[in-house]
Design an enzyme around this catalytic site. Structure first.
Site, PDB file in Angstrom:
ATOM      1  N   GLU A  59      -7.237  -0.326  -3.094  1.00 22.35           N
ATOM      2  CA  GLU A  59      -6.332   0.468  -2.267  1.00 22.35           C
ATOM      3  C   GLU A  59      -6.519   1.980  -2.470  1.00 22.35           C
ATOM      4  OE1 GLU A  59      -2.595  -2.075  -1.116  1.00 22.35           O
ATOM      5  OE2 GLU A  59      -2.505  -1.620  -3.237  1.00 22.35           O
ATOM      6  N   HIS A 101       0.968   4.919  -6.514  1.00 19.25           N
ATOM      7  CA  HIS A 101       1.196   3.647  -5.815  1.00 19.25           C
ATOM      8  C   HIS A 101       1.449   2.561  -6.855  1.00 19.25           C
ATOM      9  CE1 HIS A 101       1.069   0.251  -3.242  1.00 19.25           C
ATOM     10  NE2 HIS A 101       0.022  -0.248  -3.881  1.00 19.25           N
ATOM     11  N   HIS A 152       4.159  -1.208  -7.744  1.00 22.67           N
ATOM     12  CA  HIS A 152       4.846  -2.361  -7.137  1.00 22.67           C
ATOM     13  C   HIS A 152       6.148  -2.675  -7.888  1.00 22.67           C
ATOM     14  CE1 HIS A 152       0.470  -3.859  -6.088  1.00 22.67           C
ATOM     15  NE2 HIS A 152       0.845  -2.855  -5.335  1.00 22.67           N
ATOM     16  N   HIS A 208       5.551  -5.294  -0.740  1.00 24.95           N
ATOM     17  CA  HIS A 208       4.360  -4.790  -1.419  1.00 24.95           C
ATOM     18  C   HIS A 208       4.725  -3.842  -2.557  1.00 24.95           C
ATOM     19  CE1 HIS A 208       0.180  -2.631  -0.811  1.00 24.95           C
ATOM     20  NE2 HIS A 208       0.484  -2.780  -2.077  1.00 24.95           N
TER      21      HIS A 208
HETATM   22 ZN   LIG Z   1      -0.540  -2.209  -3.776  1.00 28.05          ZN
END
Ligand SMILES: [Zn+2]
Length: 244
Positions: free
Chosen positions: A83, A102, A104, A170
């Site tokens: 990603e 980023h 989760h 996500h």
């Molecule tokens: Zn992710």
């Protein structure tokens, strides 16, 4: 600041967010734009990898804004994260952004799964995270991996000019002018979701009154110094707390 210092700050932010349990197991990444270049430093996948929480500066790679590995050389076995396009697309879209997170975090993801808003439920308890609820937090509606430049651009459009974005089923992406700012935005978003979650368990949460929301929207008084100093002090606290 040297590249080495920036590498260490990216790794340190990974360790803090991991130690605070802001991500699911080993996944997630932090990146920083290299000042004056079209490149960024980002947490890599690779041999001996132990996940976000145990990231060291050796696991930070340099990529260009197409997501291509610039260094260290391929022989080192480090790979760009799938990603990486989350990061490259945001840097392309937002010249004001120098760092991207980023991760989760389960509690935030629960709100996207159940379609529940994050409400401004408190005031002086934590004005920093309240601010996010007052600004409104956009949601990226797709749950897929951001594995192409096109998906990265789509996510960047969903983020718009915000500092945070929830990604349905996500995780979250947060951005800032510095690594510390982007990481604190992630911590604030998780704190906001945690209180909202606990309040829903206890009963029917009621947002604070509109006039008090407006007072906080105008910004907190800062007798002890400016925003930069507050960010630095809060970051020192989290580094000490987590031993990062
Ligand atoms: Zn992710």
């Amino acid at each position: 600041m040297s590249d080495g210092d920036l590498r260490e700050r990216v790794a340190e932010a990974c360790r803090v967010l991991g130690a605070l349990d802001l991500t699911k197991a080993a996944t997630g990444h932090v990146s920083a734009r290299i000042p004056g270049s079209n490149h960024a430093l980002v947490r890599a996948r690779g041999p001996g990898e132990l996940g976000v929480r145990y990231t060291t500066a050796k696991q930070i790679i340099e990529v260009d804004l197409d997501g291509k590995l610039i260094g260290p050389p391929e022989e080192a076995g480090l790979e760009t994260p799938i990603e990486v396009f989350i990061h490259t697309a945001v840097y392309r879209a937002r010249p004001d952004v120098n760092a991207v997170v980023h991760v989760h975090p389960t509690t935030v993801v629960l709100f996207t799964i159940c379609n529940k808003p994050l409400l401004p439920l408190y005031g002086a308890y934590d004005p920093g995270s309240l601010q996010l609820a007052l600004e409104g937090i956009p949601t990226y509606e797709r749950s897929i991996l951001i594995s192409t430049p096109e998906l990265g651009a789509e996510l960047a459009r969903a983020i718009g000019q915000s500092s945070t974005c929830m990604m349905r089923g996500h995780g979250i992406t947060t951005v800032g002018a510095s690594v510390e700012e982007a990481a604190l935005a992630a911590i604030h978003l998780n704190d906001l979701a945690t209180v909202n979650y606990q309040a829903r368990l206890l009963g029917d949460p009621v947002p604070i009154p509109k006039d008090e929301q407006d007072a906080f929207r105008r910004g907190p008084a800062s007798p002890g110094g400016g925003a930069g100093r507050r960010v630095a002090a809060l970051w020192r606290y989290y580094c000490a707390l987590t031993g990062a």
